[in-house]
Design a protein around this motif. Structure first.
Motif, PDB file in Angstrom:
ATOM      1  N   TYR A 108       2.249   4.827   9.396  1.00 19.35           N
ATOM      2  CA  TYR A 108       2.201   3.624   8.559  1.00 19.35           C
ATOM      3  C   TYR A 108       3.563   3.367   7.898  1.00 19.35           C
ATOM      4  N   ALA A 109       4.161   4.455   7.343  1.00 15.87           N
ATOM      5  CA  ALA A 109       5.417   4.288   6.610  1.00 15.87           C
ATOM      6  C   ALA A 109       6.549   3.826   7.534  1.00 15.87           C
ATOM      7  N   TYR A 110       6.669   4.438   8.704  1.00 13.49           N
ATOM      8  CA  TYR A 110       7.738   4.047   9.637  1.00 13.49           C
ATOM      9  C   TYR A 110       7.516   2.623  10.157  1.00 13.49           C
ATOM     10  N   THR A 111       6.251   2.254  10.363  1.00 17.83           N
ATOM     11  CA  THR A 111       5.956   0.894  10.827  1.00 17.83           C
ATOM     12  C   THR A 111       6.349  -0.135   9.774  1.00 17.83           C
ATOM     13  N   MET A 112       5.970   0.120   8.520  1.00 12.52           N
ATOM     14  CA  MET A 112       6.280  -0.821   7.443  1.00 12.52           C
ATOM     15  C   MET A 112       7.775  -0.861   7.138  1.00 12.52           C
ATOM     16  N   ALA A 113       8.447   0.301   7.281  1.00  6.62           N
ATOM     17  CA  ALA A 113       9.888   0.349   6.989  1.00  6.62           C
ATOM     18  C   ALA A 113      10.693  -0.508   7.962  1.00  6.62           C
ATOM     19  N   SER A 114      10.150  -0.713   9.155  1.00  8.39           N
ATOM     20  CA  SER A 114      10.875  -1.507  10.162  1.00  8.39           C
ATOM     21  C   SER A 114      10.294  -2.913  10.320  1.00  8.39           C
ATOM     22  N   THR A 115       9.410  -3.306   9.404  1.00  9.63           N
ATOM     23  CA  THR A 115       8.771  -4.621   9.500  1.00  9.63           C
ATOM     24  C   THR A 115       9.346  -5.573   8.453  1.00  9.63           C
ATOM     25  N   PRO A 116       9.799  -6.763   8.852  1.00 11.77           N
ATOM     26  CA  PRO A 116      10.326  -7.724   7.872  1.00 11.77           C
ATOM     27  C   PRO A 116       9.232  -8.215   6.911  1.00 11.77           C
ATOM     28  N   THR A 117       9.624  -8.468   5.672  1.00 10.89           N
ATOM     29  CA  THR A 117       8.661  -8.897   4.654  1.00 10.89           C
ATOM     30  C   THR A 117       8.009 -10.220   5.028  1.00 10.89           C
ATOM     31  N   PHE A 118       8.817 -11.153   5.554  1.00 15.49           N
ATOM     32  CA  PHE A 118       8.258 -12.473   5.840  1.00 15.49           C
ATOM     33  C   PHE A 118       7.207 -12.400   6.949  1.00 15.49           C
ATOM     34  N   TRP A 119       7.399 -11.455   7.927  1.00 16.83           N
ATOM     35  CA  TRP A 119       6.424 -11.321   9.022  1.00 16.83           C
ATOM     36  C   TRP A 119       5.103 -10.780   8.484  1.00 16.83           C
ATOM     37  N   VAL A 120       5.165  -9.783   7.597  1.00 14.58           N
ATOM     38  CA  VAL A 120       3.942  -9.254   6.964  1.00 14.58           C
ATOM     39  C   VAL A 120       3.236 -10.371   6.201  1.00 14.58           C
ATOM     40  N   GLY A 121       4.009 -11.172   5.468  1.00 12.48           N
ATOM     41  CA  GLY A 121       3.418 -12.270   4.706  1.00 12.48           C
ATOM     42  C   GLY A 121       2.732 -13.289   5.597  1.00 12.48           C
ATOM     43  N   ILE A 122       3.355 -13.632   6.719  1.00 16.87           N
ATOM     44  CA  ILE A 122       2.759 -14.614   7.638  1.00 16.87           C
ATOM     45  C   ILE A 122       1.460 -14.070   8.237  1.00 16.87           C
ATOM     46  N   VAL A 123       1.461 -12.771   8.617  1.00 10.47           N
ATOM     47  CA  VAL A 123       0.243 -12.174   9.195  1.00 10.47           C
ATOM     48  C   VAL A 123      -0.894 -12.175   8.173  1.00 10.47           C
ATOM     49  N   LEU A 124      -0.603 -11.718   6.950  1.00 14.87           N
ATOM     50  CA  LEU A 124      -1.639 -11.690   5.909  1.00 14.87           C
ATOM     51  C   LEU A 124      -2.118 -13.095   5.576  1.00 14.87           C
ATOM     52  N   LEU A 125      -1.190 -14.047   5.543  1.00 16.66           N
ATOM     53  CA  LEU A 125      -1.553 -15.435   5.249  1.00 16.66           C
ATOM     54  C   LEU A 125      -2.480 -15.991   6.325  1.00 16.66           C
ATOM     55  N   THR A 126      -2.170 -15.686   7.581  1.00 16.09           N
ATOM     56  CA  THR A 126      -2.996 -16.175   8.696  1.00 16.09           C
ATOM     57  C   THR A 126      -4.403 -15.567   8.654  1.00 16.09           C
ATOM     58  N   VAL A 127      -4.476 -14.249   8.389  1.00 17.06           N
ATOM     59  CA  VAL A 127      -5.769 -13.559   8.426  1.00 17.06           C
ATOM     60  C   VAL A 127      -6.626 -13.902   7.209  1.00 17.06           C
ATOM     61  N   PHE A 128      -6.082 -13.672   6.012  1.00 23.34           N
ATOM     62  CA  PHE A 128      -6.898 -13.753   4.793  1.00 23.34           C
ATOM     63  C   PHE A 128      -7.003 -15.165   4.211  1.00 23.34           C
ATOM     64  N   SER A 129      -6.021 -16.021   4.457  1.00 26.25           N
ATOM     65  CA  SER A 129      -6.080 -17.369   3.891  1.00 26.25           C
ATOM     66  C   SER A 129      -6.598 -18.391   4.903  1.00 26.25           C
ATOM     67  N   VAL A 130      -6.043 -18.346   6.131  1.00 28.91           N
ATOM     68  CA  VAL A 130      -6.405 -19.356   7.128  1.00 28.91           C
ATOM     69  C   VAL A 130      -7.711 -18.993   7.830  1.00 28.91           C
ATOM     70  N   GLN A 131      -7.824 -17.744   8.332  1.00 25.61           N
ATOM     71  CA  GLN A 131      -9.004 -17.344   9.109  1.00 25.61           C
ATOM     72  C   GLN A 131     -10.214 -17.059   8.212  1.00 25.61           C
ATOM     73  N   LEU A 132     -10.036 -16.193   7.217  1.00 27.05           N
ATOM     74  CA  LEU A 132     -11.157 -15.777   6.370  1.00 27.05           C
ATOM     75  C   LEU A 132     -11.354 -16.674   5.152  1.00 27.05           C
ATOM     76  N   GLY A 133     -10.301 -17.316   4.675  1.00 29.07           N
ATOM     77  CA  GLY A 133     -10.414 -18.199   3.522  1.00 29.07           C
ATOM     78  C   GLY A 133     -10.659 -17.465   2.213  1.00 29.07           C
ATOM     79  N   TRP A 134     -10.262 -16.190   2.139  1.00 32.84           N
ATOM     80  CA  TRP A 134     -10.488 -15.406   0.922  1.00 32.84           C
ATOM     81  C   TRP A 134      -9.448 -15.685  -0.159  1.00 32.84           C
TER      82      TRP A 134
END
Length: 330
Positions: free
Chosen positions: A142-168
């Motif tokens: 988990y740590a190595y994956t997150m360390a090499s992941t851009p912040t904006f990409w994580v934000g877009i994924v979370l936005l797509t899943v929790f805001s657009v798909q699930l609407g939470w």
């Protein structure tokens, strides 16, 4: 002891002044030679409706008709008096814009900072206490994956899943669309804060986790850990009863030193979530050529990170008995 503390703060104050002078000079030089014309960036498509005479009036009003060195000298004198100038896109004093935007960004960065520090430290201790176990390997993955992941990409994924798909969670902003900041309730603000804060903390956890894991492994192989293990104590007990304090000192230092990365991550996260904080104001100031606001944010962020590092030094001296003894003996 009191004399040493006074010398410490005087030395830090001198360093801060020198740092701000260097940052201001370098930033102003870069902005002055930027290919973006402040007037074109400010007016956008409306520049086609502006006559050369009107453009000249704007240039005179902003002081752009003067040489860069003269503009810098005038701006530096204003800054020395506590006046950072006036924002061209918000039409307000830069200090007022900084206050408004920082209040919004502060809670976002504070929550993310606490989450990343607390969870990262716990995960690092657990991974170090059970070295090479399945738990350790999972945490490292988990740590190595997150360390090499851009912040904006994580934000877009979370936005797509929790805001657009699930609407939470909300899609954007720090309060409901159509309402003002004063009309938003406390729970509405928390609801809008959740996803940007999680985005920032998920990425920030990685660094503190990996660093804490290495320090915990060193502590678990120390003489006092071997003695405790010989007395029948379990690895988890050794980690939390004996190694925790030694591991906490560098972790606290690293956490405060990461304020600069947190500030940079907030710029990207606020842009993804359209969060009206200081990070989004930085992007707007850059795009629209708001030089006074851009320079004000640069000076403010430099001061913010410097204060964070100074607090880390103070905590280091409080937590580490060797540093306290050294200061008391001086």
């Amino acid at each position: 002891m009191t004399k040493r503390i006074l010398q410490f703060f005087v030395k830090k104050a001198v360093h801060l002044v020198l740092l701000l002078i260097a940052v201001a000079t370098l930033s102003y030089t870069l902005v002055s030679y930027s290919p973006i014309d402040p007037i074109d960036a400010y007016l956008g498509p409306s520049i086609l409706k502006i006559s050369p005479e009107q453009r000249e009036v704007i240039a005179q009003r902003w002081g752009l008709d003067q040489p860069p060195i003269k503009r810098f000298s005038k701006w530096a004198k204003q800054v020395a008096k506590g006046n950072l100038g006036k924002s061209t896109i918000f039409n307000e004093p830069v200090i007022t814009v900084l206050k408004k935007r920082f209040v919004t960004s502060f809670w976002l960065m504070f929550v993310a900072w606490l989450l990343s520090g607390g969870l990262g430290f716990i995960l690092g201790v657990l991974a170090g206490a059970f070295e090479d176990s399945t738990l350790d390997k999972s945490i490292r993955l988990y740590a190595y994956t997150m360390a090499s992941t851009p912040t904006f990409w994580v934000g877009i994924v979370l936005l797509t899943v929790f805001s657009v798909q699930l609407g939470w969670t909300p899609v954007c902003c720090a309060w409901p669309v159509g309402s003002s900041e004063m009309e938003a309730t406390f729970f509405q603000r928390i609801h809008h804060l959740i996803l940007p804060a999680i985005t920032l903390s998920l990425v920030g956890i990685a660094q503190i986790t990996l660093h804490t894991r290495e320090k915990t492994i060193e502590a678990m192989h120390s003489d006092y850990a071997l003695f405790a293990r010989a007395q029948g104590e379990k690895d988890l007990g050794i980690a939390f009863r004996h190694a925790l304090r030694n591991v906490a000192i560098p972790a606290v230092t690293l956490q405060f030193a990461s304020l600069g990365e947190l500030f940079g991550g907030a710029v990207l996260a606020e842009q993804v979530f359209s969060y009206p904080g200081l990070g989004r104001a930085t992007v707007e100031a850059g795009y629209r050529g708001d030089v006074p606001l851009l320079l004000g944010i640069v000076l403010f962020s430099a001061t913010f990170v410097f204060i964070g590092n100074t607090v880390a030094d103070l905590i280091y001296m409080i937590v580490d008995p060797r540093m306290r003894k050294k200061w008391s003996a001086a």
